[in-house]
Design an enzyme around this catalytic site. Structure first.
Site, PDB file in Angstrom:
ATOM      1  N   LYS A  75       0.848  -1.190   0.000  1.00  0.00           N
ATOM      2  CA  LYS A  75       0.000   0.000   0.000  1.00  0.00           C
ATOM      3  C   LYS A  75       0.887   1.245   0.000  1.00  0.00           C
ATOM      4  O   LYS A  75       1.913   1.277   0.690  1.00  0.00           O
ATOM      5  CB  LYS A  75      -0.911  -0.032   1.240  1.00  0.00           C
ATOM      6  CG  LYS A  75      -1.981   1.057   1.264  1.00  0.00           C
ATOM      7  CD  LYS A  75      -2.946   0.852   2.435  1.00  0.00           C
ATOM      8  CE  LYS A  75      -4.052   1.891   2.489  1.00  0.00           C
ATOM      9  NZ  LYS A  75      -5.008   1.668   3.588  1.00  0.00           N
ATOM     10  N   SER A 150      -9.967   1.738   2.403  1.00  0.00           N
ATOM     11  CA  SER A 150      -9.077   2.516   1.584  1.00  0.00           C
ATOM     12  C   SER A 150      -8.004   1.716   0.854  1.00  0.00           C
ATOM     13  O   SER A 150      -7.417   2.216  -0.104  1.00  0.00           O
ATOM     14  CB  SER A 150      -8.377   3.558   2.463  1.00  0.00           C
ATOM     15  OG  SER A 150      -7.536   2.921   3.409  1.00  0.00           O
ATOM     16  N   SER A 174     -10.258  -0.728   6.580  1.00  0.00           N
ATOM     17  CA  SER A 174      -9.643  -0.552   5.256  1.00  0.00           C
ATOM     18  C   SER A 174      -8.923  -1.762   4.679  1.00  0.00           C
ATOM     19  O   SER A 174      -8.502  -1.729   3.528  1.00  0.00           O
ATOM     20  CB  SER A 174      -8.659   0.607   5.295  1.00  0.00           C
ATOM     21  OG  SER A 174      -9.365   1.804   5.088  1.00  0.00           O
TER      22      SER A 174
HETATM   23  N1  GLN Z   1     -13.406   3.849   5.668  1.00  0.00           N
HETATM   24  C1  GLN Z   1     -12.888   4.273   6.942  1.00  0.00           C
HETATM   25  C2  GLN Z   1     -12.539   5.748   6.890  1.00  0.00           C
HETATM   26  O1  GLN Z   1     -12.753   6.359   5.899  1.00  0.00           O
HETATM   27  C3  GLN Z   1     -11.739   3.427   7.338  1.00  0.00           C
HETATM   28  C4  GLN Z   1     -10.473   3.820   6.713  1.00  0.00           C
HETATM   29  C5  GLN Z   1      -9.330   2.968   7.130  1.00  0.00           C
HETATM   30  O2  GLN Z   1      -9.493   1.929   7.748  1.00  0.00           O
HETATM   31  N2  GLN Z   1      -8.155   3.447   6.809  1.00  0.00           N
HETATM   32  O3  GLN Z   1     -12.068   6.294   7.851  1.00  0.00           O
END
Ligand code: GLN
Length: 475
Positions: A75, A150, A174
């Site tokens: 990532k 994400s 995410s």
């Molecule tokens: N979708 C969640 C957010 O927007 C989780 C993001 C994540 O786990 N990095 O905060």
């Protein structure tokens, strides 16, 4: 296509070269990356050089390690020395990290071959990769749908067979939500099990790095490699779970609780609920004892998370000021320069989070928002502790629906936030959780079942995951 476990065995025994494995995967990337956009940056030359180094070790009779020759996608919020690391944000334009994240060091030391940096929602804020400054990643199973987020690029990379393994980060879901959307396995380990050194911080008390893989055992292989204490991360814990690989499938006598707040509530697609119930029955058929359990404070997790995570983000992201990293937009004085840089460098969702977080922490509102959210966090930890007195693991959907179409939720941030409803509680509690693909919806898209475990419960969590995987998910 062979699994990571099989590739490593073949390379270690000299049956295959790491170079041929790397070339095969780079060819797959070359053929489909144009339509999927899983990567911000493919490191083809460096990958071939790493593969050659693995082959040279084999030729010298040395053991290249448990990931020998296995391609791994990273990532793009994991620091890689001399390789662009962008967080899919313009603000890091042109920045080259001077060091590697601990996980990157561990993957390479174990013989893994880094193939590139994967796309994400900017600074890991989002659930669809639509918030990337470089354009979204497409779901390899249906190009009209999002891969989740994400860590959408990392999930898509495994689903498209660009690499058998990838690393993501999970602050509120995410890893697990994109794993569910792309039909792969995704694991968020116990907080502290994997070093966050070199992971660009979003919300430090929630962030945790973890693996994506096509199989449960491949995910175990990668987690074994990256876990373990690191003195460079003060939140890293000494007692990490080890030897998860091949650690059994026996669930006889295990107590499994189906979390009613995350399974039976409105908004969970009935097909998703049915899949989780089928997974529960499959575990019962293998000797587990399954019951429904209420974890009442779970439903407040979303509200607490969307105060705590932005609060931490507003502080973490203060360092992007046009002085130390990447982008700088000139202004008449320092203040103007800071402000113009941040205005041009951050996208809309990141700005929204910084403002939300700053507000939640501001003097007059601290108690009403941030402190209250921390109290909810404590309640969640207590409710889980009570649940784990009666159950070894908990079960729920990973996310309420299958992968949605592009644009379906971009106009309404709240509807996007709701896709985290099932994943967030584990981050707030610091517990491990993982998503296992289990069957398809009527849209032919994969459904993910989530297994949750208490802190350091990775071993039992993986055992249950293997049992679910073995059951296959067929309706
Ligand atoms: N979708 C969640 C957010 O927007 C989780 C993001 C994540 O786990 N990095 O905060």
């Amino acid at each position: 296509m062979r699994s990571a476990v099989e590739i490593a065995a073949a390379v270690r025994s000299g049956e295959r070269t790491a170079r041929s494995v790397a070339e095969e995967h780079l060819a797959t990337i070359a053929s489909r990356e144009g339509e999927i956009h899983a990567f911000n940056h493919v490191t083809a030359d460096a990958a071939l050089a790493q593969a050659d180094a693995v082959d040279a070790k084999v030729a010298r009779g040395e053991d290249p390690g448990p990931l020998a020759g296995v391609p791994v996608a990273l990532k793009d919020n994991l620091c890689t020395r001399g390789v662009p690391t962008t967080c899919s944000s313009r603000i890091l334009d042109g920045w080259l990290p001077p060091y590697n994240a601990t996980v990157v060091e561990r993957v390479t030391a174990a013989g893994g071959v880094a193939v590139g940096k994967t796309n994400l929602d900017e600074f890991a804020m989002g659930s669809s990769t639509e918030n990337s400054a470089f354009g979204p990643t497409l779901n390899p199973l249906d190009l009209s749908r999002v891969p989740g987020g994400s860590s959408g690029g990392s999930a898509a990379a495994v689903a498209a067979r660009f690499a058998p393994l990838s690393l993501g980060s999970d602050t509120g879901g995410s890893i697990r939500q994109p794993a569910s959307f792309c039909g792969v396995v995704g694991v968020k380990p116990t907080y502290g099990v994997v070093s966050r050194y070199g992971l660009i911080a979003f919300a430090s008390s929630l962030d945790q790095i973890g693996p994506f893989a096509a199989t449960v055992n491949d995910a175990a292989l990668l987690l074994d490699v990256i876990s373990g204490h690191d003195r460079m991360d003060s939140t890293s814990i000494a007692a990490s779970p080890t030897a998860l690989l091949n650690d059994g499938t026996d669930v006889a006598g295990l107590r499994v609780g189906l979390v009613t707040e995350l399974t039976d509530v409105e908004g969970i697609d009935p097909e998703v609920r049915a899949a989780v119930e089928r997974a529960a029955s499959a575990l019962e058929a293998q000797g587990a004892i399954v019951e429904r359990i209420s974890v009442p404070s779970c439903i407040y997790g979303l509200s607490a998370y969307y105060l705590i995570a932005p609060a931490e983000a507003s502080s973490n992201l203060a360092r992007y000021d046009g002085v130390r990293y990447g982008l700088r937009v000139d202004g008449d004085d320092v203040y103007e320069m800071n402000s113009a840089t941040r205005d041009a460098g951050f996208g809309a969702e990141v700005k929204r989070r910084i403002m939300l977080g700053t507000y939640a922490l501001s003097a007059g509102f601290y108690d009403a928002y941030y402190a209250q959210a921390q109290r909810v966090r404590t309640l969640i930890i207590r409710d889980f502790a009570a649940a784990y007195e009666r159950f070894d693991v908990l079960l729920s959907p990973t996310t309420p629906t299958t992968a949605f179409k592009f644009g379906a939720k971009t106009e309404d941030p709240f509807s996007m936030y709701l896709s985290d409803i099932c994943t967030i509680a584990s981050n707030l509690a610091g517990h491990p959780a993982m998503s296992i693909p289990f069957g398809l919806g009527s849209d032919a898209m994969p459904i993910g079942v989530q297994v949750l475990a208490p802190a350091l419960g990775e071993s039992v969590m993986f055992r249950v995951a293997r049992a679910i995987e073995a059951a296959g998910g067929v309706a």
